[in-house]
Scaffold this motif. Structure first.
Motif, PDB file in Angstrom:
ATOM      1  N   UNK A 197     -52.215 -19.873 -45.054  1.00 27.12           N
ATOM      2  CA  UNK A 197     -52.783 -19.224 -43.876  1.00 27.12           C
ATOM      3  C   UNK A 197     -52.525 -17.721 -43.878  1.00 27.12           C
ATOM      4  N   UNK A 198     -51.295 -17.301 -44.034  1.00 28.97           N
ATOM      5  CA  UNK A 198     -50.987 -15.868 -43.973  1.00 28.97           C
ATOM      6  C   UNK A 198     -51.671 -15.072 -45.088  1.00 28.97           C
ATOM      7  N   UNK A 201     -62.900 -10.703 -39.919  1.00 34.68           N
ATOM      8  CA  UNK A 201     -62.792 -11.053 -41.330  1.00 34.68           C
ATOM      9  C   UNK A 201     -61.598 -11.952 -41.606  1.00 34.68           C
ATOM     10  N   UNK A 202     -60.479 -11.679 -40.965  1.00 35.86           N
ATOM     11  CA  UNK A 202     -59.287 -12.509 -41.157  1.00 35.86           C
ATOM     12  C   UNK A 202     -59.528 -13.930 -40.664  1.00 35.86           C
ATOM     13  N   UNK A 242     -58.739 -22.065 -36.857  1.00 40.73           N
ATOM     14  CA  UNK A 242     -58.224 -20.741 -37.220  1.00 40.73           C
ATOM     15  C   UNK A 242     -58.873 -19.656 -36.362  1.00 40.73           C
ATOM     16  N   UNK A 243     -60.163 -19.798 -36.080  1.00 32.14           N
ATOM     17  CA  UNK A 243     -60.843 -18.836 -35.211  1.00 32.14           C
ATOM     18  C   UNK A 243     -60.285 -18.915 -33.798  1.00 32.14           C
ATOM     19  N   UNK A 257     -56.015 -11.255 -46.767  1.00 26.54           N
ATOM     20  CA  UNK A 257     -57.173 -10.965 -47.618  1.00 26.54           C
ATOM     21  C   UNK A 257     -58.436 -10.826 -46.783  1.00 26.54           C
ATOM     22  N   UNK A 258     -58.618 -11.724 -45.804  1.00 22.70           N
ATOM     23  CA  UNK A 258     -59.786 -11.641 -44.934  1.00 22.70           C
ATOM     24  C   UNK A 258     -59.807 -10.378 -44.100  1.00 22.70           C
TER      25      UNK A 258
END
Length: 140
Positions: free
Chosen positions: A18-19, A69-70, A83-84, A24-25
């Motif tokens: 996740x992190x 993006x993340x 996640x969103x 990266x996102x």
């Protein structure tokens, strides 16, 4: 940090996903915001460069791209819309709900067309059954 990100994503166990994918996102989102043409930025941004606090507002504008993006990248790797929701709950930006949710749905759809989910790929690589055997093969 880059070496640890690569190491955690390439391990044969699903830990530390996740992190690194959020980082990266966020980088991808921020770079995407910087690469937008000036006409698109002026249309989306709505603040003239002559404004006294233009730099501060522009930084917040680019930060929104990084946030979206993340959330999208992490959700597409994990195939979890949660996640969103997590990104929204942590940051509480009410104006970012629609872009975050719609871009996350598109990211998950595109990722499903390209490759198996990260955790399913890990199970399939080990030769274990479960969800990958049920969803990506003709036999269970």
């Amino acid at each position: 940090k880059w070496y640890m990100t690569i190491a955690s994503l390439s391990l044969s166990m699903p830990t530390g996903v996740v992190a690194p994918t959020m980082i990266i996102g966020g980088l991808i989102g921020r770079v995407f915001g910087h690469l937008l043409p000036a006409i698109v930025v002026s249309t989306l941004f709505g603040v003239s460069p002559d404004s006294p606090n233009y730099e501060e507002e522009y930084g917040a504008f680019l930060a929104r791209f990084a946030i979206i993006g993340a959330g999208c990248f992490c959700a597409s790797v994990c195939r979890a819309f949660a996640m969103a929701i997590t990104v929204f709950e942590v940051l509480a930006l009410p104006n970012a709900v629609l872009p975050l949710c719609s871009s996350t749905i598109v990211a998950i759809y595109v990722a499903n067309q390209v490759e198996m989910p990260f955790f399913d790929k890990n199970l399939a690589g080990r030769g274990l059954g479960g969800i990958p055997a049920l969803t990506y093969t003709d036999h269970a």
